[in-house]
Write an enzyme that holds these catalytic residues in place. Sequence first.
Site, short mmCIF file in Angstrom:
data_model
loop_
_atom_site.label_atom_id
_atom_site.label_comp_id
_atom_site.label_asym_id
_atom_site.label_seq_id
_atom_site.Cartn_x
_atom_site.Cartn_y
_atom_site.Cartn_z
N GLU A 8 -6.23 9.13 1.65
CA GLU A 8 -7.39 8.97 0.86
C GLU A 8 -8.34 7.79 1.51
OE1 GLU A 8 -5.75 7.25 -2.84
OE2 GLU A 8 -4.70 8.84 -3.07
N TYR A 17 -15.05 -2.87 9.57
CA TYR A 17 -13.83 -2.28 9.71
C TYR A 17 -13.06 -2.68 11.06
CZ TYR A 17 -9.90 0.71 9.38
OH TYR A 17 -8.48 1.15 9.32
N ASN A 36 0.98 -2.48 5.40
CA ASN A 36 0.25 -1.31 5.50
C ASN A 36 -1.09 -1.30 4.58
OD1 ASN A 36 -0.12 1.88 5.80
ND2 ASN A 36 0.15 1.42 3.58
N LYS A 69 -9.31 -4.79 12.20
CA LYS A 69 -8.32 -4.04 13.01
C LYS A 69 -8.25 -4.88 14.20
CE LYS A 69 -6.83 -1.47 9.96
NZ LYS A 69 -5.40 -1.84 9.22
N GLY A 111 0.90 -1.34 -0.15
CA GLY A 111 -0.08 -0.02 -0.05
C GLY A 111 0.91 1.31 -0.14
N ALA A 112 1.93 1.20 -0.80
CA ALA A 112 2.81 2.17 -0.62
C ALA A 112 2.70 3.22 -1.86
CB ALA A 112 4.09 1.74 -0.92
N PRO A 141 -2.70 3.86 14.65
CA PRO A 141 -3.05 5.35 14.64
C PRO A 141 -4.58 5.61 14.84
CG PRO A 141 -2.07 4.82 12.52
CD PRO A 141 -2.25 3.60 13.29
N ARG A 159 -1.75 -1.50 -5.91
CA ARG A 159 -2.38 -1.95 -7.40
C ARG A 159 -1.92 -0.90 -8.40
NH1 ARG A 159 -8.03 -2.52 -4.65
NH2 ARG A 159 -7.06 -0.86 -3.79
P1 NDP Z 1 -5.26 5.28 1.87
O1 NDP Z 1 -6.24 5.07 1.08
O2 NDP Z 1 -4.50 6.68 1.74
O3 NDP Z 1 -3.91 4.26 1.34
C1 NDP Z 1 -4.09 2.87 1.36
C2 NDP Z 1 -3.22 2.12 0.59
O4 NDP Z 1 -3.55 0.74 0.48
C3 NDP Z 1 -3.00 2.68 -0.91
O5 NDP Z 1 -1.72 2.55 -1.38
C4 NDP Z 1 -3.70 1.60 -1.58
O6 NDP Z 1 -3.02 1.22 -3.09
C5 NDP Z 1 -3.23 0.32 -0.76
N1 NDP Z 1 -4.00 -0.84 -0.95
C6 NDP Z 1 -5.54 -0.83 -0.89
N2 NDP Z 1 -6.01 -2.05 -1.20
C7 NDP Z 1 -4.97 -2.91 -1.47
C8 NDP Z 1 -4.65 -4.17 -2.22
N3 NDP Z 1 -6.00 -5.00 -2.43
N4 NDP Z 1 -3.45 -4.55 -2.70
C9 NDP Z 1 -2.56 -3.64 -2.46
N5 NDP Z 1 -2.73 -2.38 -1.90
C10 NDP Z 1 -3.77 -2.06 -1.74
O7 NDP Z 1 -5.14 4.80 3.34
P2 NDP Z 1 -4.29 4.80 4.39
O8 NDP Z 1 -2.76 5.54 4.33
O9 NDP Z 1 -5.04 5.85 5.47
O10 NDP Z 1 -4.37 3.57 5.35
C11 NDP Z 1 -3.15 2.78 5.21
C12 NDP Z 1 -3.34 1.63 6.45
O11 NDP Z 1 -3.32 2.58 7.71
C13 NDP Z 1 -4.72 0.88 6.35
O12 NDP Z 1 -4.41 -0.27 6.86
C14 NDP Z 1 -5.40 1.63 7.33
O13 NDP Z 1 -6.31 0.63 7.63
C15 NDP Z 1 -4.59 2.09 8.33
N6 NDP Z 1 -5.09 2.97 9.16
C16 NDP Z 1 -5.73 4.51 8.56
C17 NDP Z 1 -5.97 5.36 9.27
C18 NDP Z 1 -6.57 6.51 8.71
O14 NDP Z 1 -7.24 7.24 9.44
N7 NDP Z 1 -6.25 6.85 7.73
C19 NDP Z 1 -6.08 5.04 10.69
C20 NDP Z 1 -5.56 4.14 11.54
C21 NDP Z 1 -5.03 3.07 10.41
P3 NDP Z 1 -3.87 0.95 -4.22
O15 NDP Z 1 -5.15 1.40 -4.42
O16 NDP Z 1 -3.15 1.63 -5.31
O17 NDP Z 1 -3.69 -0.42 -4.48
C1 8X3 Z 2 -8.75 4.53 10.91
C2 8X3 Z 2 -9.29 5.33 11.90
O1 8X3 Z 2 -11.42 5.90 13.13
O2 8X3 Z 2 -11.51 6.03 10.87
O3 8X3 Z 2 -8.56 3.08 11.48
O4 8X3 Z 2 -11.44 3.90 11.66
S1 8X3 Z 2 -10.93 5.32 11.73
#
Ligand code: NDP
Ligand code: 8X3
Length: 256
Positions: free
Chosen positions: A192, A156, A90, A160, A12-13, A186, A37
């Site tokens: 996004e 969701y 991630n 987690k 998920g980079a 976090p 992806r």
């Molecule tokens: P974003 O939507 O900004 O990024 C998510 C990333 O995950 C993208 O790079 C996306 O890439 C990738 N991804 C999603 N599905 C797939 C898949 N099937 N295969 C490979 N890559 C995938 O979200 P965040 O950066 O916020 O989220 C990252 C992580 O942090 C997640 O695990 C999320 O649950 C967790 N998190 C987020 C929080 C928040 O408030 N934002 C808080 C706590 C945890 P692409 O679409 O190009 O595949």
């Molecule tokens: C992402 C944080 O509170 O939107 O894990 O579920 S929250």
Amino acid sequence: MSLRGKIVFITGASAGIGAATALAFAAEGARLLLAARRASKLAEVASRAIERGAPAVHSIDLDVRDHRAVQQAVDDLPPEWAEIDILVNNAGLSRGLDKLYMGKIQDWEEMIDTNVKGLLYVTRAVVPGMVVRGHGHVINLGSTAGELTYPNGAVYCATKAAEKAINDGLRQDVLGTPLRVTSVDPGMVETEFSMVRFHGDSERAAKVYNGIKPLTPEDVAEVIVWAARQPAHVNIARVQLTTVQQANSLLFSRNE
Ligand code: NDP
Ligand code: 8X3
């Protein structure tokens, strides 16, 4: 511990926390294996990572839900990339915010397949090599949502909570090896994430952050890199971080 030259595999980079983590490891001189992806987004992150100081970047177009593709991607790594030092699990997403009894099955499948099964598949493909080499660190992305379920978010939150169980289980299962296992959890981070949750509804996504200065992806990346930099005998088991305007997954203090 210096991260210079270490191989860091980040799923998920292409966006959000994963992209920020790539850039933070780049600044430490790490070599980066970036997976997601969206190949064009990954290419942008890769070139920024080189500018920031990564000596090399290798990008993989990968859907973590496809266990065969995950195993193949790891098996097919060029020899100079095969010895992964740090795995950042991630890749993840939320879909929808609905009462459980009204939820969309497709949303459930996508969250469970990505956040739980995808994390397992990547772990299963990468960790055996770490065990054989006697070296490695797995850093999983958890959430405040895994600690305390919020209304309309049961599935969701369940993914987690599963991450927490898997993180803790893996740490027990590698006991006796020098491997380290960390969960970074976090609260609200502006990425996004909400756009994806609401299937591109930008107005609804923006409301999530109304009256709040949320965490940035860079805040989270800094904690991930901090955990990785600890001396080899130190294992950071779990770190929870939130904006000061958030106490837990249910309680916020929003500006008027
Ligand atoms: P974003 O939507 O900004 O990024 C998510 C990333 O995950 C993208 O790079 C996306 O890439 C990738 N991804 C999603 N599905 C797939 C898949 N099937 N295969 C490979 N890559 C995938 O979200 P965040 O950066 O916020 O989220 C990252 C992580 O942090 C997640 O695990 C999320 O649950 C967790 N998190 C987020 C929080 C928040 O408030 N934002 C808080 C706590 C945890 P692409 O679409 O190009 O595949
Ligand atoms: C992402 C944080 O509170 O939107 O894990 O579920 S929250």
